[in-house]
Design a protein around this motif. Structure first.
Motif, short mmCIF file in Angstrom:
data_model
loop_
_atom_site.label_atom_id
_atom_site.label_comp_id
_atom_site.label_asym_id
_atom_site.label_seq_id
_atom_site.Cartn_x
_atom_site.Cartn_y
_atom_site.Cartn_z
N SER A 140 -13.32 11.02 -0.87
CA SER A 140 -13.86 9.69 -0.55
C SER A 140 -12.71 8.73 -0.31
O SER A 140 -11.56 9.00 -0.71
N GLY A 141 -13.06 7.62 0.31
CA GLY A 141 -12.04 6.61 0.58
C GLY A 141 -11.39 6.11 -0.70
O GLY A 141 -10.16 5.98 -0.78
N ALA A 142 -12.21 5.83 -1.71
CA ALA A 142 -11.67 5.30 -2.96
C ALA A 142 -10.66 6.28 -3.56
O ALA A 142 -9.60 5.88 -4.06
N GLU A 143 -10.99 7.56 -3.48
CA GLU A 143 -10.08 8.57 -4.03
C GLU A 143 -8.76 8.60 -3.26
O GLU A 143 -7.68 8.79 -3.84
N TYR A 146 -11.36 -4.93 0.06
CA TYR A 146 -12.27 -3.92 -0.51
C TYR A 146 -11.57 -2.58 -0.44
O TYR A 146 -11.15 -2.15 0.64
N HIS A 147 -11.46 -1.92 -1.59
CA HIS A 147 -10.80 -0.61 -1.59
C HIS A 147 -11.63 0.47 -2.29
O HIS A 147 -11.17 1.60 -2.36
N GLY A 148 -12.82 0.13 -2.83
CA GLY A 148 -13.66 1.18 -3.40
C GLY A 148 -14.25 0.81 -4.74
O GLY A 148 -14.13 -0.34 -5.19
N ILE A 188 -3.03 -2.94 2.14
CA ILE A 188 -3.72 -3.91 2.99
C ILE A 188 -4.62 -3.23 4.01
O ILE A 188 -4.25 -2.19 4.58
N GLU A 189 -5.78 -3.82 4.23
CA GLU A 189 -6.64 -3.41 5.35
C GLU A 189 -6.16 -4.22 6.57
O GLU A 189 -6.22 -5.46 6.51
N PRO A 190 -5.72 -3.59 7.64
CA PRO A 190 -5.21 -4.36 8.79
C PRO A 190 -6.26 -5.30 9.38
O PRO A 190 -5.93 -6.37 9.87
N ALA A 236 -1.38 1.14 4.50
CA ALA A 236 -2.45 0.58 5.35
C ALA A 236 -3.74 1.31 5.00
O ALA A 236 -3.82 2.53 5.16
N ASP A 237 -4.71 0.57 4.49
CA ASP A 237 -6.02 1.17 4.21
C ASP A 237 -6.83 1.09 5.50
O ASP A 237 -7.41 0.05 5.83
N GLU A 238 -6.84 2.21 6.23
CA GLU A 238 -7.54 2.27 7.52
C GLU A 238 -8.83 3.08 7.39
O GLU A 238 -9.27 3.73 8.34
N ILE A 239 -9.40 3.03 6.20
CA ILE A 239 -10.63 3.82 5.95
C ILE A 239 -11.77 3.34 6.85
O ILE A 239 -12.54 4.15 7.36
N GLN A 240 -11.87 2.04 7.05
CA GLN A 240 -12.92 1.52 7.93
C GLN A 240 -12.44 1.34 9.37
O GLN A 240 -13.19 1.54 10.32
N THR A 241 -11.17 0.99 9.54
CA THR A 241 -10.66 0.64 10.87
C THR A 241 -10.17 1.86 11.67
O THR A 241 -10.00 1.76 12.89
N ALA A 249 -10.69 7.89 6.05
CA ALA A 249 -11.92 8.57 5.59
C ALA A 249 -12.99 8.31 6.66
O ALA A 249 -12.70 8.44 7.85
N LYS A 250 -14.17 7.92 6.24
CA LYS A 250 -15.26 7.48 7.11
C LYS A 250 -15.33 8.21 8.46
O LYS A 250 -15.77 9.34 8.53
N GLY A 251 -14.90 7.57 9.55
CA GLY A 251 -15.07 8.11 10.89
C GLY A 251 -14.39 9.45 11.14
O GLY A 251 -14.73 10.16 12.09
C1 PLP Z 1 -11.19 -0.36 3.70
C2 PLP Z 1 -11.94 0.53 2.75
N1 PLP Z 1 -11.27 1.14 1.77
C3 PLP Z 1 -11.89 1.97 0.91
C4 PLP Z 1 -13.26 2.19 1.00
C5 PLP Z 1 -13.92 3.12 0.02
O1 PLP Z 1 -14.35 4.28 0.67
P1 PLP Z 1 -15.47 5.21 -0.01
O2 PLP Z 1 -16.74 4.45 0.01
O3 PLP Z 1 -15.48 6.44 0.85
O4 PLP Z 1 -14.99 5.50 -1.39
C6 PLP Z 1 -13.99 1.56 2.00
C7 PLP Z 1 -15.45 1.75 2.11
O5 PLP Z 1 -16.18 0.95 2.64
C8 PLP Z 1 -13.32 0.70 2.90
O6 PLP Z 1 -13.97 0.07 3.88
#
Ligand code: PLP
Length: 432
Positions: free
Chosen positions: A115-118, A143-145, A213-215, A246-251, A275-277
């Motif tokens: 998962s993204g949080a992990e 937001y990081h999880g 940081i989320e860009p 860089a937290d690019e989980i959403q971007t 993660a995600k996409g």
């Molecule tokens: C930027 C960002 N980081 C981390 C997470 C957490 O990801 P996950 O829900 O897969 O744990 C998200 C989820 O929305 C997110 O948008």
């Protein structure tokens, strides 16, 4: 079309309420039976247009042939061995692709998670191990999880943190660049210096393991920091040996009209979380970064039973194949341009739609009251409710709950996007 949710979904909802914990929320209580091409078909036979992609996940679609085929083949071959026990190619294939696609041409390595949080947690572990320091810098509206460390890193209390403390320590928050809400005009570099000043004085650059940081801020409301903010932070972190994550989980993965949002400003982070996409809907996440940083951790220090599961890796290889084949970078830009046009047309009639922002197919509008500034979450709620009732899945975001965000699958045809925005537009008119 029945009313939404229809009678079959409503009956299913009663069962859900009996068996599923109340803390797990629901945006739109229709039960889905099939999905693809930007359409969700519910149990009442309604076709809904999806402007959320399951929170920025189904960029390639909900059942992309490239993903479905590889998943089926892999599931038939084997579903699990545990990469830490006996490895397999799919995991290495994903790491190889991540090295090629993520920003920078230095030597890179990856580790895979669920998962993204992990992934974010592990990026912090790696940065701490590499630097021998413990402090973590994050930003307002981040937001990081939802795990303990990532809750500490996430800015917003409700609903993510309320009642769940105590939280992990050594997490420090700095002001971000939020152009719409700055009291006075401020450049990206000046906003970065404002954040640097806070971190320098309150933490000390020499104590920071990493700055995360989320860009473009995701759950925080698709806030796009002013140009130059990220670049100045890159400069400062480099000067002080702070790992830039860089937290690019959403971007990431085409969403913003580049492979990664950092590409837009030519910023190369030390580590990147994804993660995600990435995996077309299957649970997979990664930390990718400079080989010497990734390799700082002792053998056995990273991993997990399911991290880099072979079926999820097969899905990622298929999703990346679809992104390349259908040029989803270009597609995200096209969808973004169209959404901007539609949102600006709405804003002309409705001044409450005050700030239209985002990049590529990650677009949002921040809605405010008559003074042009006070957040108006009630209006966002009524616009959303109207869209939902008319069969369009929309999501909200923002620290103040006053942002409507749009994340269509990148595979969505333009006529469907237009049909959805006809309803969004109607929703603004109906709730004025
Ligand atoms: C930027 C960002 N980081 C981390 C997470 C957490 O990801 P996950 O829900 O897969 O744990 C998200 C989820 O929305 C997110 O948008």
């Amino acid at each position: 079309m029945t009313e939404v949710p229809g009678p079959v979904s409503r009956a299913k909802l009663a069962r859900r309420q009996q068996h599923v914990a109340a803390g797990v929320g629901t945006t739109l209580p229709v039960f889905v039976e099939a999905a693809g091409g930007g359409v969700l078909v519910d149990a009442d036979g309604n076709s809904l247009i999806d402007l959320g992609s399951g929170i920025a996940v189904t960029s390639v679609g909900n059942a992309a042939p490239e993903v479905a085929r590889r998943v089926a083949e892999q599931a038939a071959a084997f579903t699990h061995t545990c990469f830490m026990v006996t490895p397999y190619d799919g995991y290495v294939d994903v790491c190889e692709q991540l090295a090629e696609l993520t920003p920078g041409d230095h030597a890179k390595k990856s580790a895979l998670f669920n998962s993204g949080a992990e992934a974010v947690e592990n990026a912090v572990k790696i940065a701490r191990s590499h630097t021998g320091r413990s402090a973590v810098a994050v930003f307002d509206h981040a937001y990081h999880g939802r795990t303990n460390l990532t809750m500490a890193m996430t800015a917003k209390n409700m609903p993510y943190k309320q009642g769940f403390g105590p939280f992990a320590n050594e997490v420090y928050r700095a002001p971000v660049s939020y152009p719409f809400r700055e009291p006075a005009e401020i450049t990206g570099a000046e906003a970065a210096d404002r954040a640097i000043d806070v971190l320098d004085k309150q933490v000390g650059a020499g104590n920071l393991a990493c700055l995360v940081i989320e860009p473009i801020l995701g759950e925080g409301g698709f806030v796009v920091p002013a140009e130059g903010f990220l670049a100045r932070l890159r400069e400062w972190t480099q000067e002080h040996g702070i790992v830039l994550v860089a937290d690019e989980i959403q971007t990431g993965f085409c969403r913003t009209g580049d492979w990664f949002a950092c590409d837009h400003e030519g910023v190369v982070p030390d580590l990147i979380t994804t993660a995600k996409g990435m995996a077309g809907g299957l649970p997979l996440a990664a930390v990718t970064g400079r080989a010497e940083i990734m390799d700082a951790v002792h053998v056995g220090g990273l991993g997990g039973t399911y991290g880099g599961n072979p079926v999820a890796c097969a899905a990622a290889v298929g999703a990346i194949e679809a992104m390349r084949k259908h040029d989803l970078v270009k597609r995200a830009r096209e969808l973004g341009t169209r959404m901007q046009e539609r949102l600006h047309a709405i804003a002309e009639r409705h001044p409450g739609a005050a700030d239209i922002r985002g990049r590529g197919a990650m677009m949002a509008v921040e809605i405010v009251g008559a003074d042009g500034r006070t957040p108006d979450p009630v209006r966002v709620g009524s616009v959303s409710a109207h869209c939902h009732a008319r069969g369009v899945v929309t999501l909200t975001a923002g620290t103040y709950g006053n942002v409507l965000r749009f994340l269509p699958p990148l595979a969505m045809p333009e006529h469907l996007l237009d049909e959805a925005f006809d309803i969004v537009s109607e929703a603004f008119d109906a709730t004025a």
